[in-house]
Scaffold this active site. Structure first.
Site, short mmCIF file in Angstrom:
data_model
loop_
_atom_site.label_atom_id
_atom_site.label_comp_id
_atom_site.label_asym_id
_atom_site.label_seq_id
_atom_site.Cartn_x
_atom_site.Cartn_y
_atom_site.Cartn_z
N ASN A 275 12.66 62.95 -31.01
CA ASN A 275 13.24 63.03 -29.60
C ASN A 275 13.65 62.27 -29.07
OD1 ASN A 275 13.25 65.76 -27.50
ND2 ASN A 275 11.26 66.60 -28.02
N CYS B 211 20.06 66.42 -24.19
CA CYS B 211 20.12 66.26 -25.26
C CYS B 211 21.08 65.99 -26.77
CB CYS B 211 18.84 67.31 -25.82
SG CYS B 211 19.32 68.94 -25.35
N GLN C 245 15.61 60.90 -22.00
CA GLN C 245 16.84 61.68 -21.38
C GLN C 245 16.67 62.27 -19.90
OE1 GLN C 245 16.59 65.81 -23.80
NE2 GLN C 245 16.84 66.15 -22.29
N HIS D 257 18.19 72.73 -27.99
CA HIS D 257 17.88 71.30 -27.69
C HIS D 257 18.61 70.66 -29.42
CE1 HIS D 257 15.47 68.09 -26.55
NE2 HIS D 257 14.67 68.08 -26.99
#
Length: 326
Positions: free
Chosen positions: A293, A134, A128, A269
């Site tokens: 992630n 996110c 990102q 997040h």
């Protein structure tokens, strides 16, 4: 045991390098530049402080006193307060009161463990960059997962479209964040393009959505009740699920099962729950969630991390779980 062996090799290599060697490697690996010599000296001092933290923690890991280990990540030149500030505006806290809760049938059979990365329902790890997007990566991960499971189609989807075009649905820019369920609201109305036709830039740009290039539409989405058991049902039977966490403890995470002793439920997040299981440890088995992630493949366990499961909803992992319906 393989992970321990790999970690031991990495630890020996790291210990053989000076702080300056590691600093040079860090800057080269992550493309770090600083505005002045004074700023670089300040950042190097913070980096050295983080190296000491890494060494102290990993000495405990080596003795079996910790279940995860730390390393030099892209955030190793930030203080913990700076890292927290970087995260704090990425996830919207306003709930989507119109969303329908997922209701699973009584007696639903849920597997003891599952990993959707091994079932072809999780596409490559993305990055990102410096944008607080996110939530968009979490949303596209869940959409890509359902597209792979339901349609057997594996196409990376456009985070940039969500960033540029879903503001009327409650999401915001790189500085002020968004929420995965708001992204699903947008996709429900408009559909979504492939990343190849609407590529990620990591900055806010005017909406350029072209309906003719839509590659996926959805029928709706569901929010999951705030419960790890309900999240297990969703991940175990539906597929990858968008979740949000308090990411404060993962600034320097490099591998293992995060215990999150200092976690809160201040969600900051958006990530993607892609599986769960358990692993043998010195003091018994540890249950974990496997999570994708959006910080690139060089972070964590090739872009993933694991966090302790059935631990009173650690880091709020079950607080904002949602998934699309095709």
């Amino acid at each position: 045991m393989k992970l321990l062996a790999v970690f031991a090799t990495v630890l020996l290599a790291v210990n053989a390098l000076t702080d300056k060697d590691q600093w040079v490697a860090f800057k080269q690996t992550h493309g770090k530049t600083y505005k002045s010599l004074l700023e670089e000296r300040t950042r190097f001092g913070i980096f050295q402080s983080n190296l000491r933290k890494i060494e102290e923690h990993n000495a405990k890991y080596d003795k079996g006193e910790e279940s995860y280990f730390l390393g030099v990540t892209p955030f190793a030149d930030l203080t913990h307060d700076e890292f927290k500030d970087k995260l704090r505006r990425q996830i919207k806290t306003k709930p989507n009161v119109e969303a329908t809760l997922a209701v699973f049938p009584e007696g639903l059979e849920v597997p003891d463990s599952i990993d959707w990365t091994q079932k072809g329902a999780v596409l490559d790890v993305k990055y990102q960059g410096g944008c607080g997007s996110c939530w968009a990566f979490s949303a596209t991960g869940a959409l890509e997962g359902q597209n792979a499971i339901v349609n057997n189609v594996k196409i990376p989807l456009s985070e940039q479209q969500l960033l540029d075009c879903s503001k009327p649905y409650g999401n915001d820019d790189c500085e002020h964040g968004g929420l995965m369920s708001f992204a699903f609201d947008y996709v429900l109305d408009k559909g979504i393009e492939a990343d190849s036709s609407y590529p990620y830039k990591g900055i806010d740009t005017p909406c350029q959505y072209d309906a003719k290039k839509t590659v996926l539409k959805i029928k709706g989405y569901r929010n999951v009740s705030i419960s790890e058991e309900e999240l297990k049902k969703a991940v175990g039977t539906v597929g990858p699920v968008s979740v949000a966490i308090d990411a404060d403890p993962i600034q320097l995470y490099s591998g293992g099962i995060l215990d999150g002793l200092f976690c809160t439920h201040n969600l900051n997040h958006g990530v993607l729950a892609v599986g769960y299981g358990e692993e043998d440890h010195l003091f018994g088995k540890k249950k974990f969630w496997k999570v994708k992630n959006s910080w690139g493949k060089d972070w964590g366990e090739q872009g993933y991390f694991r966090i302790k499961r059935d631990a009173n909803n650690l880091c709020g992992i079950a607080d904002k779980a949602s998934y699309p319906i095709l």
